[in-house]
Design a protein around this motif. Structure first.
Motif, PDB file in Angstrom:
ATOM      1  N   GLY A 174     -36.067  14.957  23.755  1.00  0.00           N
ATOM      2  CA  GLY A 174     -35.318  14.021  24.311  1.00  0.00           C
ATOM      3  C   GLY A 174     -34.753  12.902  23.367  1.00  0.00           C
ATOM      4  N   ALA A 193     -32.222  14.444  20.893  1.00  0.00           N
ATOM      5  CA  ALA A 193     -31.073  14.705  21.420  1.00  0.00           C
ATOM      6  C   ALA A 193     -30.397  13.423  21.430  1.00  0.00           C
ATOM      7  CB  ALA A 193     -31.205  15.493  22.825  1.00  0.00           C
ATOM      8  N   ALA A 194     -30.974  12.356  21.883  1.00  0.00           N
ATOM      9  CA  ALA A 194     -30.290  11.094  22.072  1.00  0.00           C
ATOM     10  C   ALA A 194     -29.748  10.537  20.799  1.00  0.00           C
ATOM     11  CB  ALA A 194     -31.215  10.045  22.767  1.00  0.00           C
ATOM     12  N   ASN A 219     -26.810  13.095  19.426  1.00  0.00           N
ATOM     13  CA  ASN A 219     -25.835  12.788  19.999  1.00  0.00           C
ATOM     14  C   ASN A 219     -24.795  11.560  19.643  1.00  0.00           C
ATOM     15  OD1 ASN A 219     -23.973  12.927  22.177  1.00  0.00           O
ATOM     16  ND2 ASN A 219     -25.178  11.672  23.680  1.00  0.00           N
ATOM     17  N   THR A 271     -18.217   5.344  21.439  1.00  0.00           N
ATOM     18  CA  THR A 271     -18.020   6.495  22.282  1.00  0.00           C
ATOM     19  C   THR A 271     -19.235   7.041  23.103  1.00  0.00           C
ATOM     20  OG1 THR A 271     -18.238   7.789  20.308  1.00  0.00           O
ATOM     21  CG2 THR A 271     -16.123   7.190  20.727  1.00  0.00           C
ATOM     22  N   THR A 272     -20.292   6.192  23.079  1.00  0.00           N
ATOM     23  CA  THR A 272     -21.412   6.330  23.771  1.00  0.00           C
ATOM     24  C   THR A 272     -21.932   5.011  24.377  1.00  0.00           C
ATOM     25  OG1 THR A 272     -22.820   6.131  21.823  1.00  0.00           O
ATOM     26  CG2 THR A 272     -22.291   8.389  22.614  1.00  0.00           C
ATOM     27  N   GLY A 273     -22.655   5.146  25.561  1.00  0.00           N
ATOM     28  CA  GLY A 273     -23.156   3.921  26.131  1.00  0.00           C
ATOM     29  C   GLY A 273     -22.242   3.540  27.143  1.00  0.00           C
ATOM     30  N   ALA A 287     -18.414   2.660  26.805  1.00  0.00           N
ATOM     31  CA  ALA A 287     -17.766   4.047  26.233  1.00  0.00           C
ATOM     32  C   ALA A 287     -16.561   4.453  26.876  1.00  0.00           C
ATOM     33  CB  ALA A 287     -18.619   5.209  26.043  1.00  0.00           C
ATOM     34  N   ILE A 288     -16.675   4.264  28.401  1.00  0.00           N
ATOM     35  CA  ILE A 288     -15.469   4.611  29.378  1.00  0.00           C
ATOM     36  C   ILE A 288     -14.188   4.128  28.895  1.00  0.00           C
ATOM     37  CG2 ILE A 288     -14.630   4.414  31.268  1.00  0.00           C
ATOM     38  CD1 ILE A 288     -17.733   4.817  32.312  1.00  0.00           C
ATOM     39  N   THR A 311     -10.866   5.258  25.313  1.00  0.00           N
ATOM     40  CA  THR A 311      -9.702   5.481  25.351  1.00  0.00           C
ATOM     41  C   THR A 311      -8.867   4.480  24.260  1.00  0.00           C
ATOM     42  OG1 THR A 311      -9.515   3.546  26.883  1.00  0.00           O
ATOM     43  CG2 THR A 311      -9.908   5.629  27.927  1.00  0.00           C
ATOM     44  N   GLY A 336     -21.778  -4.115  36.127  1.00  0.00           N
ATOM     45  CA  GLY A 336     -22.214  -3.071  36.796  1.00  0.00           C
ATOM     46  C   GLY A 336     -22.707  -2.674  38.374  1.00  0.00           C
ATOM     47  N   THR A 337     -22.652  -3.794  38.872  1.00  0.00           N
ATOM     48  CA  THR A 337     -22.950  -3.784  40.464  1.00  0.00           C
ATOM     49  C   THR A 337     -21.796  -2.911  41.050  1.00  0.00           C
ATOM     50  OG1 THR A 337     -23.788  -5.985  40.224  1.00  0.00           O
ATOM     51  CG2 THR A 337     -23.406  -5.220  42.424  1.00  0.00           C
ATOM     52  N   THR A 338     -22.327  -2.261  42.092  1.00  0.00           N
ATOM     53  CA  THR A 338     -21.458  -1.461  42.888  1.00  0.00           C
ATOM     54  C   THR A 338     -21.730  -1.827  44.218  1.00  0.00           C
ATOM     55  OG1 THR A 338     -22.978   0.425  42.760  1.00  0.00           O
ATOM     56  CG2 THR A 338     -20.973   0.313  41.177  1.00  0.00           C
ATOM     57  N   ASP A 368     -17.094  -0.525  36.004  1.00  0.00           N
ATOM     58  CA  ASP A 368     -17.370   0.479  37.144  1.00  0.00           C
ATOM     59  C   ASP A 368     -17.460  -0.377  38.433  1.00  0.00           C
ATOM     60  OD1 ASP A 368     -18.094   2.712  37.969  1.00  0.00           O
ATOM     61  OD2 ASP A 368     -20.140   2.381  37.633  1.00  0.00           O
ATOM     62  N   GLN A 406      -6.308   2.566  34.389  1.00  0.00           N
ATOM     63  CA  GLN A 406      -7.475   3.382  34.228  1.00  0.00           C
ATOM     64  C   GLN A 406      -8.413   3.191  35.486  1.00  0.00           C
ATOM     65  OE1 GLN A 406      -7.522   4.985  31.284  1.00  0.00           O
ATOM     66  NE2 GLN A 406      -9.412   5.984  31.625  1.00  0.00           N
ATOM     67  N   ILE A 455     -31.770  10.823  29.294  1.00  0.00           N
ATOM     68  CA  ILE A 455     -30.716  10.606  28.267  1.00  0.00           C
ATOM     69  C   ILE A 455     -29.967  12.034  28.143  1.00  0.00           C
ATOM     70  CG2 ILE A 455     -30.386  10.378  25.974  1.00  0.00           C
ATOM     71  CD1 ILE A 455     -32.841   8.097  26.102  1.00  0.00           C
ATOM     72  N   VAL A 456     -30.864  13.169  28.085  1.00  0.00           N
ATOM     73  CA  VAL A 456     -30.163  14.448  27.836  1.00  0.00           C
ATOM     74  C   VAL A 456     -29.254  15.056  28.672  1.00  0.00           C
ATOM     75  CG1 VAL A 456     -30.769  16.952  27.733  1.00  0.00           C
ATOM     76  CG2 VAL A 456     -32.307  15.239  26.425  1.00  0.00           C
ATOM     77  N   LYS A 508     -21.827  14.220  29.836  1.00  0.00           N
ATOM     78  CA  LYS A 508     -20.606  13.625  29.085  1.00  0.00           C
ATOM     79  C   LYS A 508     -20.007  14.716  28.378  1.00  0.00           C
ATOM     80  CE  LYS A 508     -21.533   9.213  27.727  1.00  0.00           C
ATOM     81  NZ  LYS A 508     -22.060   8.326  26.858  1.00  0.00           N
TER      82      LYS A 508
END
Lengths: 464, 314
Positions: free
Chosen positions: A29, A32-33, A36, A67-69, A72-73, A77, A239-241, A265, A294, B121-122, B128
C-alpha cells in the motif's frame, strides 16, 4: 488460553506468516502510494526530454501544480492549460505563430513537480526547483494557502513566481506576478450588480478557510457601502457536501440573493441540494466567484441554470483568440473538456513569461529574476478574454470584469462586461481606503505600499 | 384547514422562539439520518459483525458511485437500475480483498487497520488512473426531483418540506436495514455469521465453513457500501476522494450505537444526525461537528461498548 494461541495451534497459518503477509500488504500500500506520486513527477519530465527535441540550451521553467491529492481536480486543469501554452510556444503555433518556434530560437524545458496537495511539499519543491534545477521562474500554485507557503522561499531566494488565481488580495510581493483577479476585478463590480438587480439583502456562504472568509469580508464591506445588509453568514468545513442546514437557514432568512464562496466538491453538492430544496434561481439567485464551467459540469448544468458567476473569463467569451484557445485545448485534452477562468489565467501568464523572456534575450541579456521581472512589467497580450496587461506598478494584471448567467448547457451568457480590462488594485478599497501598491522602477524590492489618503482609488481601464 | 389554523397559531407567537423552522430542521435532519444509516450499515457488518477495522469503507462507497457513473456513461441507465450492479461489483471486489488481504491478517487489528488504509490509497489511485481525477456527475432520476411540502405559507412557499430524493434515501436505508436484520437474525446464514464471530473455533468444530462465511459477510458489507455510493452519487459529484468524507461519520455511527446490535447503528444514526441538524441550525455547522464529536468521545469514555450492546461472556 488466548484465542490467538488456539488459532496458532490449529496450524493453519503461523505467526511468522501473519507477520510476513501483514507487512507485505502494508508495504504494498505504502509503496503504491509513493510510486504513484513519484511517477507523475517523472512522467512530466520524461515527456519533455523524450517526445520533443528541445534543441540547444533550452530555458528551464518550473511547473508546480498538484496532480494528486485533494486539490488535484483543479490543479490538473491548470497544468493542462500551462502545457498547452508551452507546446504552442515551443512549436510556434497558436498565439505564438508570428514568433516562430521557441523563444528567440530557444525552447522551454518544463521541470514538472507534484506537491501532492500538501502545503509543506509546495515549500520544499519550490526550493528544489530554484536551487537544484535552477529554473528561471516557476508557474504554479492554486490555493492561497500554497501561495503563502512558498512566498517566503521566493522572497528569500529572490526568484519569480507566476500565480494564475483570483485571490483575496491584500498582498503585493516583488517576487510574484499575479495574473488572476484582484478583489476589485471580481467583487467590486458584482456586489453593486446584486444590489441593483436582486435587492439589498445578501446571505453569504463559504468554505471555512482563508480565501472565502477574506473574500466575504471584502464583499460585506462593499455591500454595506452600497446601503445593503448581510442577513446571514455561514461557513461549511472544506469538502462538506451536506447543505440541508445552511439551505434551511437561507430559506428562513429569505434574502434577495446568496453570495457563494464555496469551493471544490462542496459547489456541486450545494447547487444540487439548493434546487432540490425547492428554491428557484428566479426567487433567490446565487452569485458566486469560485463556481466555473468546471464545477458546473460536475453538477449537471440544470442545477445551476439561472444562477450567476463573476469572473474575468468564460468559455463563451466571443473573441477569435478564445475560439482558438477552446479548439486547441479540446484537441489536446478531449472534446468533453471545458475551459474556465483559472485555466485561462494559467494559459495567458505563460505567454506573459515567454514574451518577457523574448525581450530579455533580444536585448542580449541573460534571463534571471531581475531582467525577467523588469521585462514582465507592462507586457500586453491578446488573451482569450481580450487584451490584458501586467500592471507595471503592482505586478497584478489588467483583466476584464464580467458577470455571467448560467444556462442549461453549462455555459455562461455574459450579461455584463467592463468596456476593457480593469486596472488591478491589490488592496481592497473597502477595507484599506486609499492604499495602493507601487513598485519602484527598477524594482529594488523595497516596501511598495503607499497610502494615497484618498477615500477610494478610482477604477481605471486599459486603453485599447 | 387544520394546517391553516396551526399556521396562524404558530405565527401568532412568531416574535420570539420560532417553532416552524425548528420542525423543518428536524424533518431535514431525517435526511441526514438516512445518509448516516446508509453509510454506517456496511460498516456495521464488516466491523460490528466481523470485527474488521476497515478504513477502506469509504472507498467502497466511492466504487459504488463509479459503477453508477460507468453504467450511465455506457448504457445511459437509470440510477435505480444501477443499484444491483453497484452491489454486485463492490461485493465481488470485497470478496477478492477478503481472500487476498483481510483473511491473512485475521486477529491482528492493527495490521488490518494499516492494510486497509493502504488499500484505500491504492483503490483511489486505481480509480484515478481509470477515470482520471475529473469530477463526474450522475443523472438523478427526474421522478425523484422536487419536494414534499408538509406546510406552506400564504404565498405557497414551503415552510416545512423534504425533498423526494431525501425520502428515497431514507426509504432505501430502512429497506436495507430490514433486509440486513432479517438476514442476520432470521436466516441460517445469519446464524452462521453470528456463530463464527461469537466463537470461531466452536463454529468450525460444528462444521461451519468459516472461511466461506467470512468472505460472504465481508462481501455483503462491501456491497452495502456500494449501494450507499450509488444513492449518494446524485447528491454530490463523484470523485476519487469522495469516500473519505463519509468514513468518519460512518465510524461515529457504528461506534456510538454499539457494535453488537444492528439496532445500535440505527440509534447512532438518529442520534448523531438529529443532534447535528439541530445544533448546526442553532449555532453553525463547524461548531455542530465539534460538539457532536466531543459528545461521541464522552459516550465512548463512559460506555466503550456503545449505547446498545449485549453483555458478552469473557
Amino acid at each position: 488460553m488466548t484465542k490467538n494461541r488456539l488459532y496458532f495451534d490449529l496450524g493453519r497459518t503461523s505467526r511468522r506468516r501473519f507477520l510476513k503477509y501483514g507487512s507485505l500488504a502494508v508495504g504494498a500500500g505504502v509503496v503504491a502510494a509513493c510510486t504513484n506520486q513519484g511517477q507523475q513527477g517523472q512522467q512530466g519530465q520524461q515527456q519533455t526530454s523524450s517526445q520533443q527535441d528541445l534543441g540547444e540550451n533550452p530555458i528551464k521553467v518550473g511547473v508546480m501544480y498538484s496532480t494528486t491529492g485533494s486539490i488535484a481536480i483543479v490543479e490538473k486543469t491548470l497544468q493542462d492549460a500551462t502545457f498547452l501554452a508551452i507546446d504552442q510556444i515551443n512549436n510556434g503555433t497558436g498565439p505564438w505563430k508570428e514568433n516562430g518556434a521557441g523563444i528567440a530560437g530557444r525552447k522551454i524545458q518544463k521541470v514538472v513537480v507534484n506537491p501532492d496537495s500538501n502545503w509543506d511539499l509546495y515549500n520544499q519543491m519550490s526550493k528544489r526547483l530554484i536551487e537544484e534545477d535552477q529554473v528561471s521562474c516557476v508557474l504554479g500554485c492554486y490555493t492561497s494557502a500554497s501561495r503563502k507557503a512558498v512566498l517566503p522561499v521566493f522572497e528569500d531566494k529572490n526568484a519569480l513566481l507566476y500565480y494564475p488565481v483570483y485571490y483575496e488580495g491584500n498582498e503585493c510581493s516583488s517576487n510574484v506576478i499575479y495574473t488572476g483577479a484582484a478583489p476589485n476585478q471580481q467583487i467590486t463590480d458584482s456586489i453593486p450588480y446584486c444590489y441593483e438587480n436582486f435587492g439589498p439583502r445578501g446571505f453569504f456562504v463559504g468554505s471555512d478557510y482563508i480565501y472565502p472568509k477574506e473574500s466575504n469580508r471584502i464583499a460585506k464591506a462593499e455591500l454595506k457601502n452600497q446601503g445593503g445588509e448581510v442577513v446571514g453568514e455561514e461557513y461549511a468545513a472544506l469538502g462538506t457536501t451536506e447543505f440541508i442546514t445552511i439551505i434551511n437557514k437561507i430559506k428562513q432568512a429569505n434574502p434577495d440573493f446568496v453570495l457563494s464562496n464555496l469551493v471544490g466538491d462542496s459547489v456541486p453538492a450545494f447547487y444540487r441540494q439548493y434546487k432540490n430544496a425547492g428554491i428557484n434561481a428566479s426567487d433567490i439567485p446565487i452569485m458566486a466567484y469560485p463556481t466555473t464551467e468546471q464545477e458546473i459540469k460536475a453538477m449537471d448544468p440544470q442545477n445551476a441554470e439561472g444562477h450567476y458567476t463573476s469572473f474575468n473569463y468564460f468559455q463563451s467569451v466571443d473573441t477569435p483568440e478564445n475560439k482558438q484557445f477552446v479548439r486547441e485545448f479540446k484537441k489536446m485534452f478531449g472534446d468533453d473538456r471545458v475551459t474556465n477562468g483559472v485555466m485561462e489565467a494559467a494559459y495567458l501568464q505563460t505567454f506573459f513569461m515567454a514574451q518577457a523572456m523574448k525581450e530579455v534575450l533580444e536585448a542580449g541579456e541573460e534571463i534571471n529574476t531581475k531582467t525577467l521581472r523588469e521585462a514582465t512589467r507592462g507586457q500586453e497580450f491578446n488573451a482569450p478574454q481580450g487584451k490584458v496587461k501586467v500592471d507595471p506598478d503592482n505586478y497584478h494584471t489588467y483583466l476584464y470584469a464580467r458577470i455571467g448567467r448560467w444556462n442549461a448547457q453549462g455555459q455562461a451568457e455574459i450579461i455584463q462586461s467592463s468596456p476593457s480590462a480593469v486596472k488591478p488594485i491589490p488592496w481592497s478599497q473597502a477595507l484599506y481606503p486609499g492604499r495602493e501598491c507601487v513598485h519602484p522602477s527598477p524594482d529594488d524590492r523595497s516596501d511598495p505600499t503607499k497610502e494615497t489618503g484618498k477615500d477610494k482609488l478610482e477604477t481605471k481601464y486599459l486603453e485599447s | 384547514m387544520l394546517n391553516q389554523l396551526a399556521l396562524t397559531y404558530l405565527f401568532a407567537q412568531n416574535s420570539g422562539f420560532q417553532i416552524v423552522p425548528i420542525i423543518n430542521q428536524l424533518i431535514s435532519g431525517v435526511g441526514i439520518v438516512g445518509i448516516l444509516l446508509l453509510t454506517g450499515l456496511g460498516l456495521a457488518i464488516t466491523f460490528g459483525v466481523m470485527g474488521i477495522i476497515n478504513l477502506a469503507h469509504g472507498e467502497f462507497i466511492m466504487l459504488g458511485a463509479y459503477v453508477t457513473v460507468f453504467m450511465q456513461e455506457l448504457f445511459d441507465m437509470d440510477l435505480l437500475l444501477t443499484i444491483p450492479f453497484a452491489f454486485l461489483v463492490t461485493a465481488v471486489i470485497g470478496a477478492l480483498i477478503e481472500l487476498t488481504i483481510i483473511r491473512r491478517l485475521h486477529g491482528r487489528p492493527l495490521e488490518t487497520l494499516l492494510a486497509t488504509w493502504g488499500l484505500s490509497i491504492v483503490l483511489r489511485g486505481v480509480i484515478k488512473l481509470l477515470f482520471t481525477a475529473q469530477l463526474k456527475y450522475v443523472q438523478s432520476p427526474s421522478y425523484l426531483s422536487g419536494n414534499l411540502k408538509l406546510l406552506t405559507n400564504e404565498q405557497g412557499l414551503p415552510l416545512i418540506s423534504i425533498s423526494h430524493y431525501r425520502l428515497f434515501i431514507i426509504g432505501i436505508a430502512i429497506a436495507l436495514f430490514l433486509i440486513t436484520a432479517y438476514l442476520l437474525y432470521g436466516t441460517s446464514l445469519g446464524r452462521k455469521m453470528r456463530a463464527v464471530t461469537q466463537n470461531r473455533d466452536m463454529a468450525k468444530c460444528l462444521g461451519i465453513n468459516t472461511s466461506l462465511v467470512d468472505m460472504g459477510t465481508f462481501a455483503y458489507g462491501c456491497g452495502l457500501a456500494g449501494i450507499a455510493g450509488t444513492v449518494l452519487s446524485s447528491l454530490k459529484s463523484v470523485s476519487p476522494p469522495m469516500g473519505q468524507d463519509y468514513l468518519i461519520d460512518a465510524w461515529m455511527v457504528v461506534v456510538t450505537g454499539g457494535v453488537d446490535k444492528l439496532i445500535g447503528t440505527l440509534a447512532g444514526a438518529v442520534l448523531i444526525g438529529e443532534s447535528n441538524a439541530i445544533i448546526a441550525f442553532l449555532l453553525s455547522d463547524p461548531v455542530a461537528r465539534v460538539i457532536v464529536l466531543l459528545a461521541v468521545i464522552v459516550i465512548i469514555r463512559y460506555r466503550p461498548e456503545g449505547l446498545f450492546t449485549v453483555q458478552k461472556r469473557g
